[in-house]
Design a protein around this motif. Structure first.
Motif, short mmCIF file in Angstrom:
data_model
loop_
_atom_site.label_atom_id
_atom_site.label_comp_id
_atom_site.label_asym_id
_atom_site.label_seq_id
_atom_site.Cartn_x
_atom_site.Cartn_y
_atom_site.Cartn_z
N GLN A 1 9.60 6.54 11.32
CA GLN A 1 10.86 6.59 11.30
C GLN A 1 11.28 6.18 9.93
OE1 GLN A 1 12.48 3.74 14.12
NE2 GLN A 1 12.00 5.18 15.83
N ALA A 2 10.21 5.52 9.12
CA ALA A 2 10.56 4.93 7.67
C ALA A 2 9.91 5.90 6.77
CB ALA A 2 10.24 3.71 7.41
N SER A 3 9.46 7.15 7.35
CA SER A 3 8.70 8.20 6.29
C SER A 3 7.51 7.87 5.69
CB SER A 3 9.77 9.07 5.61
OG SER A 3 10.82 9.58 6.48
N PHE A 4 6.91 6.80 6.01
CA PHE A 4 5.73 6.15 5.52
C PHE A 4 4.59 7.18 5.71
CE2 PHE A 4 2.43 3.44 4.63
CZ PHE A 4 2.54 2.71 3.46
N PRO A 5 3.84 7.39 4.17
CA PRO A 5 2.70 8.49 4.68
C PRO A 5 1.56 7.65 5.47
CG PRO A 5 3.32 7.95 2.25
CD PRO A 5 4.11 7.04 2.96
N VAL A 6 1.21 8.43 6.56
CA VAL A 6 0.24 7.88 7.42
C VAL A 6 -0.78 9.19 7.79
CG1 VAL A 6 -0.35 6.97 9.83
CG2 VAL A 6 1.62 6.06 8.37
N VAL A 7 -2.00 8.92 7.87
CA VAL A 7 -2.86 9.92 8.38
C VAL A 7 -3.53 9.26 9.56
CG1 VAL A 7 -5.05 11.57 8.12
CG2 VAL A 7 -2.75 11.46 6.49
N LEU A 8 -3.57 9.79 10.72
CA LEU A 8 -4.38 9.22 11.90
C LEU A 8 -5.91 9.79 11.85
CD1 LEU A 8 -1.84 9.95 14.77
CD2 LEU A 8 -2.55 7.83 13.42
N LEU A 9 -6.95 8.95 12.26
CA LEU A 9 -8.22 9.32 12.05
C LEU A 9 -8.74 9.49 13.73
CD1 LEU A 9 -9.69 6.72 9.54
CD2 LEU A 9 -9.71 9.16 9.41
N VAL B 1 0.76 -1.24 0.14
CA VAL B 1 -0.14 -0.03 0.11
C VAL B 1 1.00 1.35 -0.15
CG1 VAL B 1 -1.92 -1.22 1.17
CG2 VAL B 1 -0.06 -0.06 2.68
N GLU B 2 0.52 2.45 -0.71
CA GLU B 2 1.22 3.64 -0.76
C GLU B 2 1.09 4.44 0.25
OE1 GLU B 2 1.07 5.59 -4.57
OE2 GLU B 2 0.51 3.59 -5.51
N GLY B 3 0.01 4.35 1.25
CA GLY B 3 -0.40 4.99 2.45
C GLY B 3 -1.43 4.14 3.10
N LEU B 4 -1.61 4.87 4.59
CA LEU B 4 -2.11 4.25 5.37
C LEU B 4 -3.27 5.40 6.22
CD1 LEU B 4 -2.68 1.43 6.89
CD2 LEU B 4 -0.75 2.24 8.48
N LEU B 5 -4.38 5.14 6.37
CA LEU B 5 -5.21 5.70 7.23
C LEU B 5 -5.49 4.86 8.77
CD1 LEU B 5 -8.47 7.06 5.52
CD2 LEU B 5 -6.29 8.12 5.98
N PHE B 6 -5.03 5.37 9.78
CA PHE B 6 -5.18 4.59 10.95
C PHE B 6 -5.90 5.36 12.13
CE2 PHE B 6 -1.96 1.49 12.32
CZ PHE B 6 -2.50 1.22 13.77
N ASN B 7 -7.00 4.23 12.49
CA ASN B 7 -7.71 4.62 13.78
C ASN B 7 -7.28 3.80 14.67
OD1 ASN B 7 -10.98 3.77 14.89
ND2 ASN B 7 -10.14 5.87 15.22
N THR B 8 -6.31 4.25 15.51
CA THR B 8 -5.66 3.31 16.44
C THR B 8 -6.56 3.02 17.48
OG1 THR B 8 -3.59 2.74 17.81
CG2 THR B 8 -4.43 5.24 17.32
N GLN B 9 -6.04 1.79 18.22
CA GLN B 9 -6.72 1.62 19.61
C GLN B 9 -5.81 2.19 20.71
OE1 GLN B 9 -4.30 -0.40 21.59
NE2 GLN B 9 -3.04 -0.83 20.20
N GLY B 10 -4.94 2.95 20.14
CA GLY B 10 -4.01 3.91 20.98
C GLY B 10 -3.09 3.28 22.09
N ARG B 11 -3.09 2.03 22.23
CA ARG B 11 -2.08 1.55 23.22
C ARG B 11 -0.53 1.19 22.83
NH1 ARG B 11 -7.14 0.87 24.87
NH2 ARG B 11 -7.40 -1.16 23.88
N ASN B 12 -0.66 0.40 21.50
CA ASN B 12 0.72 0.09 20.92
C ASN B 12 1.12 0.87 19.84
OD1 ASN B 12 2.47 -1.90 20.35
ND2 ASN B 12 1.26 -3.06 18.81
N VAL B 13 2.16 1.55 20.36
CA VAL B 13 2.52 2.48 19.47
C VAL B 13 3.84 2.40 18.59
CG1 VAL B 13 1.52 4.60 20.83
CG2 VAL B 13 3.75 3.86 21.30
N THR B 14 4.43 1.16 19.05
CA THR B 14 5.71 1.07 18.57
C THR B 14 5.34 0.91 16.95
OG1 THR B 14 6.32 -0.15 20.58
CG2 THR B 14 7.49 -0.76 18.23
N PRO B 15 4.54 -0.02 16.34
CA PRO B 15 4.49 -0.05 14.74
C PRO B 15 4.45 1.34 14.16
CG PRO B 15 3.16 -1.69 15.93
CD PRO B 15 3.48 -0.64 17.07
N LEU B 16 3.52 2.09 14.48
CA LEU B 16 3.37 3.65 13.85
C LEU B 16 4.68 4.46 14.12
CD1 LEU B 16 -0.44 4.57 15.13
CD2 LEU B 16 0.58 4.28 12.73
N ARG B 17 5.43 4.16 15.23
CA ARG B 17 6.62 4.83 15.26
C ARG B 17 7.55 4.45 14.35
NH1 ARG B 17 7.10 4.97 22.14
NH2 ARG B 17 5.60 6.73 22.30
N GLU B 18 7.53 3.00 14.12
CA GLU B 18 8.64 2.69 13.10
C GLU B 18 8.13 3.09 11.62
OE1 GLU B 18 7.91 -1.65 13.45
OE2 GLU B 18 9.40 -1.74 15.24
#
Length: 373
Positions: free
Chosen positions: A147-155, A127-144
């Protein structure tokens, strides 16, 4: 030329097209890639007719991977059962269709392990980018991903330590709007009913707005009630205990539901206690649901601009996909108050939503804490 040998669900390949057309696979690839100058008119016609006869359809995934573009966008939602998630999805899908992208949806069920698995699955599809409505507790994957400058927008929900764009409701202002409406209608003892506040910025924002608005009226009583929707009867038990604590308060009682799922459980809990709104308790809910106007005299709501949130989030994500590297942006949209009978004014009704009368009804009822609510 030989007739096509394709049967059943077999997929025609470039090699088959080349063999049937009597040309090389390189020539077919050039034709599919639009390199017509490298082919004679006769070869172009020969390949084109063979493709049409065989019904060959190139793999868009394979072509995208070869060119570094898949035109796929991933969307992770914390809970697909939440009406908010479905409503936002409609806006996101519309924006993807407008811009020629395909949306891939994963439901994490508020589970850290499923969230991790979903991220890995979407990554495998490039996928070229990601919309993310996180459960809010496990932040490690998003931080990674950051760091990789992958396009993400939080909902709607912030993630601590992650520098991503966010699109959602202005939760503080929406909660202030809701609370001030209840205060203006004469309610003085108000409880915000929410699921766990831990790690969920949207709920924390609603609590902050609620408390700020309540602080403007020092003589009024504010309380936050955290509920577990997965525990049968928990909502009814928490509400009953709140009502009984206000036995001697002498105020006018109202509830502010934190989201649509909480709204439904409150309605069921009040029914199990044989309580009605607005006669026994005022009720205002976040999220405008299809049944909101149909229950009793109608339930007052804060309507979220869910379609606009989804649409705006995709358009913001595409800006990032196309290379923008500006500072993080936060786009917060306003909610809309829809006033109905559940928050009817109490001024001309001496007994309406009065805490003493409310607790009398509860005490004399046959309520059991094991009722499912």
């Amino acid at each position: 030329m030989r007739q096509s040998t394709k049967t059943g669900n077999d997929r025609v390949t470039i090699a088959q097209v080349a063999r049937e057309a009597g040309v090389s696979k390189t020539s077919v690839s050039r034709y599919l890639g639009g390199e017509f100058d490298a082919l004679s008119v006769q070869l172009r016609e020969q390949i084109g007719k063979t493709i049409a006869r065989l019904g060959y359809q190139p793999s868009q995934m394979a072509r995208g991977l070869k060119g570094g573009r898949t035109r796929l966008i991933g969307m992770l939602v914390a809970d697909i059962l939440n009406p908010y998630s479905v409503a936002v999805l409609h806006g996101a899908e519309a924006a993807c269709q407008k811009h020629g992208y395909t949306l891939m949806l994963c439901n994490t069920g508020n589970d850290e392990a499923r969230e991790k698995q979903s991220l890995a699955a979407l990554h495998s599809y490039s996928v070229e980018g990601l919309l993310f409505n996180t459960q809010g507790r496990n932040v490690t994957p998003l931080r990674e991903l950051g760091q990789a400058s992958f396009p993400v927008v939080l909902l709607d929900r912030h993630v601590e330590g992650c520098d991503f764009d966010l699109v959602g409701l202005d939760n503080v202002r929406a909660a202030q709007l809701a609370t001030r409406h209840l205060l203006g209608q004469g309610y003085t003892d108000i409880a915000l009913v929410v699921q766990s506040l831990f790690g969920v910025s949207s709920r924390q924002g609603r609590q902050a707005g609620f408390l700020q608005a309540m602080s403007e009226r020092p003589g009024c009583h504010a309380q936050t009630l955290e509920v577990d929707l997965d525990e049968p009867g928990h909502v009814a038990t928490v509400l009953r205990e709140f009502f009984l604590r206000r036995r001697d308060g002498g105020g006018r009682v109202a509830l502010l539901a934190g989201n649509g799922m909480v709204s439904l459980q409150i309605a069921l809990a009040l029914r199990s206690m044989k309580l009605n709104f607005p006669d026994d308790v005022g009720l205002l809910c976040f999220d405008e649901l299809a049944w909101s106007p149909l229950v009793g005299s109608g339930i007052s709501t804060i309507e979220q601009p869910t379609y606009e949130i989804g649409f705006t989030a995709i358009e913001r994500l595409l800006v990032r996909i196309h290379g923008e590297r500006s500072m993080r942006r936060e786009i917060l949209l306003d909610g809309k108050l829809i006033s109905r009978g559940s928050t009817a004014a109490v001024a001309d009704h001496p007994e309406r939503a009065l805490s003493a009368r409310l607790t009398e009804k509860i005490s004399s009822s046959t309520y059991t804490s094991h009722s499912r609510a």
